[in-house]
Scaffold this active site. Structure first.
Site, PDB file in Angstrom:
ATOM      1  N   HIS A 394     -18.190  21.951  -6.007  1.00 33.79           N
ATOM      2  CA  HIS A 394     -17.300  22.583  -6.993  1.00 33.79           C
ATOM      3  C   HIS A 394     -16.062  23.111  -6.288  1.00 33.79           C
ATOM      4  CE1 HIS A 394     -16.021  26.214  -9.449  1.00 33.79           C
ATOM      5  NE2 HIS A 394     -15.824  25.197 -10.264  1.00 33.79           N
ATOM      6  N   SER A 395     -14.881  22.751  -6.803  1.00 34.74           N
ATOM      7  CA  SER A 395     -13.612  23.256  -6.292  1.00 34.74           C
ATOM      8  C   SER A 395     -13.467  22.902  -4.798  1.00 34.74           C
ATOM      9  CB  SER A 395     -13.527  24.767  -6.534  1.00 34.74           C
ATOM     10  OG  SER A 395     -12.257  25.278  -6.214  1.00 34.74           O
ATOM     11  N   LEU A 396     -13.262  23.909  -3.938  1.00 35.81           N
ATOM     12  CA  LEU A 396     -13.109  23.648  -2.509  1.00 35.81           C
ATOM     13  C   LEU A 396     -14.371  23.032  -1.906  1.00 35.81           C
ATOM     14  CD1 LEU A 396     -11.305  23.940   0.022  1.00 35.81           C
ATOM     15  CD2 LEU A 396     -12.277  26.232   0.318  1.00 35.81           C
TER      16      LEU A 396
END
Length: 717
Positions: A394-396
């Protein structure tokens, strides 16, 4: 004696004292109550929570300072008689929710295991899908895969409801034995409306009836004739109804697939600022729902088993006392808007950490070692596992996983040679982490990765910043079969990947179908209106061109000068025919569902990152999000944890590797009855009732738990 006549007693005989409860006021449990101390006339005696037999209960009651008989109202009428019937205690564990201790019931499978271990005097038993170990001697539950404070557990058949609260709290086992013995004696003597003085007269226990039992906590500061001079707490024998919906069947063994979940920036992962462990628990619960609703036939026949999701946590290695960065930043931080600056220091700084050559190495090493450690523990606790492994970022976290997978090497040399030959023209796309440092060392994962799911991912942005403006069409991850990029349309952190592979790619991302089988209503209305407008315009254009062609034909017939056909007159029928054909084609496909379009898109090859299949998938936004996309931008970035549509796509791709396809979905009761789908859910609910029956005190509880749905199904047309 008249049944309405009360038993007379002197004022001194109105109460009896239970001095053994003086050290146990009716407050929520804390850590000090794990080793309770019982105060009696002879002194203080250490009590260890152990199984209590009937003789032990009698001896415990004998130690109480019971001096006088209680005030009672005898009930001799047969219609009002309540006989004693034993029930089984249920198991609970405590959990801190929003700075409050909440008691949560174990699943039915866990309760069965705990009861068996309790009867066999076993000390430790695995619960919660083998993710926790319950110590029955210390009465605590400890996580296996990650570090966290142990949770107290209780085995209780008596509960109390604090005043101005809506959730029952289970008593500890010592108090359970006391209340159960008093209740049994009250039923045997039929001495209802009995008052029992406890805690030096500060608490009064009253058995009004089997369904109404209260404790009054007297406030000595109030006058004795004041109307609100005490607090009343309701007691409940047997599992309260409020827990019925919370009790799940539980996680069955074995495990078919394992997914490691890597979080993004910061410690909080959703709008409730919950940690990764709790968000991954939502992932598990959503996966159970999707498996039961979309793969029902396979689950019922034990062909498909559960999917395990394990959190991979790396944020702690950079903050607090691990690296000392936070302590260095503290004196440098300005005192204004302190909460915002603290949020930036602990959350947004993770992006800067990952672009640093020093801390990037720590993040990469931590994630690889943590996944290897989790996988080793998982194999120890699931020795029969032979399934595949996927990763979710998720995300980074998706950027971290991408960099790790890019720098993995195949297991054998033959695969390495094949992979090197395929990627000979794509060497410029083999990306390193951070700002492009070649000094980052990548350890090897001890397991092959089958699939990579990126949620709200900025992979494309990071690659562009590193100077990678395009990915070769034949480029693929060395050891991973496929990659899916899933994002919300309003997610400000998410970027597409397909245009990075083909700059001329103009096709929109694949719109994920709703988990119930169709688009959201507002999207269907928008598509319907736009489609109707387009068809109307094309039909009008076709009619207009037809009239022009007829007019030209008439004019050419009347004109004696025009002996030859002009270029315009030859092309006009062709244009008209083409428009008519396009209009007919649009009308033919006007009622095509979304799955038809998705299949057409899937057949268009786009690189090899996902074996030539589509990579970008977009979620359907909710109607309220249309009002202001800026307002819901942050919420959209963390909306994946409880998204059924996201989980459905993940499970579809995972089970497709094992040649499983989802069951057809039904929109009406009649279709569900014909397909025998409804009976599956009816049987599950009936089985749940039968499992909970030994823990219920009265028949009224059973009737409130369920009205037999089998009869309802038989009455349906």
């Amino acid at each position: 004696m008249n049944t309405n006549e009360k038993t007379k007693s002197s004022p001194n005989e109105s109460f009896f004292s239970l001095d053994a409860l003086h050290d146990h006021p009716l407050e929520p449990s804390n850590s000090k109550r794990s080793n309770p101390q019982t105060t009696t006339a002879s002194g203080t005696v250490s009590m260890v929570v152990i199984p209590i037999e009937e003789n032990d209960v009698a001896q415990t009651m004998a130690d109480f300072n019971i001096t006088n008989s209680p005030t009672t109202i005898h009930m001799n009428t047969e219609s009002e008689r309540h006989d004693y019937s034993p029930i089984q205690p249920y198991w609970f564990y405590s959990k801190k929710v929003q700075d409050r201790i909440t008691w949560i019931p174990f699943s039915l499978i866990d309760v069965q295991r705990l009861d068996e271990a309790y009867a066999q005097n076993r000390e430790v038993i695995a619960t919660n899908g083998n993710r926790y170990d319950a110590n029955l001697v210390k009465r605590i539950r400890t996580p296996v895969y990650w570090e966290d404070e142990p949770n107290p557990i209780r085995r209780s058949k008596w509960f109390y409801l604090p005043e101005q609260e809506s959730r029952f709290v289970p008593y500890d086992e010592k108090m359970n034995a006391i209340l159960e013995n008093l209740y049994e004696e009250t039923c045997r003597k039929q001495s209802w409306h009995t008052k029992h003085e406890m805690n030096n007269g500060k608490e009064i226990l009253i058995f009004h009836s089997p369904l109404l039992i209260t404790i009054q906590v007297i406030d000595n500061e109030q006058s004795p004739w004041a109307n609100l001079s005490y607090e009343t707490r309701t007691l409940k024998r047997g599992l309260p109804e409020m827990f019925f919906d919370e009790i799940k069947f539980g996680d069955k063994d074995p495990v078919q697939h394992v997914c490691f979940v890597v979080h993004g920036i910061g410690e909080a992962c959703d709008t409730k600022f919950r940690p990764l462990i709790e968000c991954v628990e939502d992932f598990r619960e959503t996966s159970r729902i999707i498996l039961q609703s979309h793969f029902k036939s396979y689950v019922e026949n034990d062909q498909i088993h559960r999917i395990e999701f394990l959190p991979v946590y790396w944020h702690g290695d950079l903050h607090m006392d691990a690296s000392g960065v936070d302590s260095h930043l503290l004196p440098l931080t300005l005192p204004s808007v302190i909460k915002l600056r603290t949020f930036i220091n602990t959350t947004l700084s993770d992006i800067l950490f990952y672009t640093s050559p020093v801390y990037c190495q720590k993040i990469i090493s931590r994630c690889i070692s943590e996944m290897n450690r989790l996988y080793e523990i998982f194999l120890q606790r699931n020795p029969s596992f032979h399934g595949q492994v996927s990763v979710i970022g998720h995300s980074l976290g998706s950027v971290i996983l991408y960099d790790i997978l890019v720098n993995q090497t195949p297991a054998n040399q033959e695969e390495a040679l094949i992979n090197e030959e395929e990627n000979s023209n794509a060497k410029k796309n083999v990306c390193v982490s951070g700002t492009g440092q070649i000094s980052i060392q990548y350890e090897k994962l001890t397991f092959p990765v089958s699939y990579f799911f990126a949620l709200g991912s900025p992979i494309a942005m990071f690659l562009t910043v590193r100077g990678v403006t395009s990915l070769a069409s034949d480029y693929a991850l060395p050891t991973c079969k496929g990659l899916l990029n899933i994002f919300h349309p309003y997610d400000p952190v998410a970027y597409r990947l397909e245009p990075l592979i083909d700059p001329k790619w103009t096709v929109s991302p694949v719109l994920l179908p709703h988990h119930k089988g169709r688009k959201r209503l507002h999207l269907e209305l928008i598509d319907g209106l736009s489609r109707a407008t387009d068809l109307k315009q094309k039909m009008l254009d076709g009619f207009k061109n037809t009239m022009i062609s007829i007019t030209d034909f008439v004019q050419s017939y009347r004109s004696p000068i025009s002996t030859a056909t002009s270029p315009a007159s030859t092309t006009q029928p062709t244009i008209t025919t083409t428009i008519a054909a396009d209009t007919e084609l649009e009308l033919e496909h006007a009622n095509d569902d979304e799955d038809t379009h998705i299949d057409e898109w899937d057949n268009r090859p786009i690189g090899k990152l996902n074996q030539g299949r589509r990579i970008d998938y977009v979620l359907q936004h909710r109607p309220i999000e249309v009002l202001n996309d800026y307002l819901f931008a942050f919420a959209s970035h963390v909306s994946y944890w409880d998204s059924e549509d996201t989980m459905l796509l993940i499970i579809k791709e995972i089970l497709k590797m094992d040649n499983f396809e989802p069951d057809p979905q039904y929109e009406t009761i009649e279709q569900m009855i014909k397909s025998n789908v409804l009976n599956y859910f009816v049987n599950n609910q009936t089985a749940k009732v039968n499992e909970l029956r030994p823990y219920l005190a009265t028949s009224e509880q059973i009737s409130r738990l369920i009205i037999d749905p089998i009869n309802i199904v038989q009455r349906l047309p």
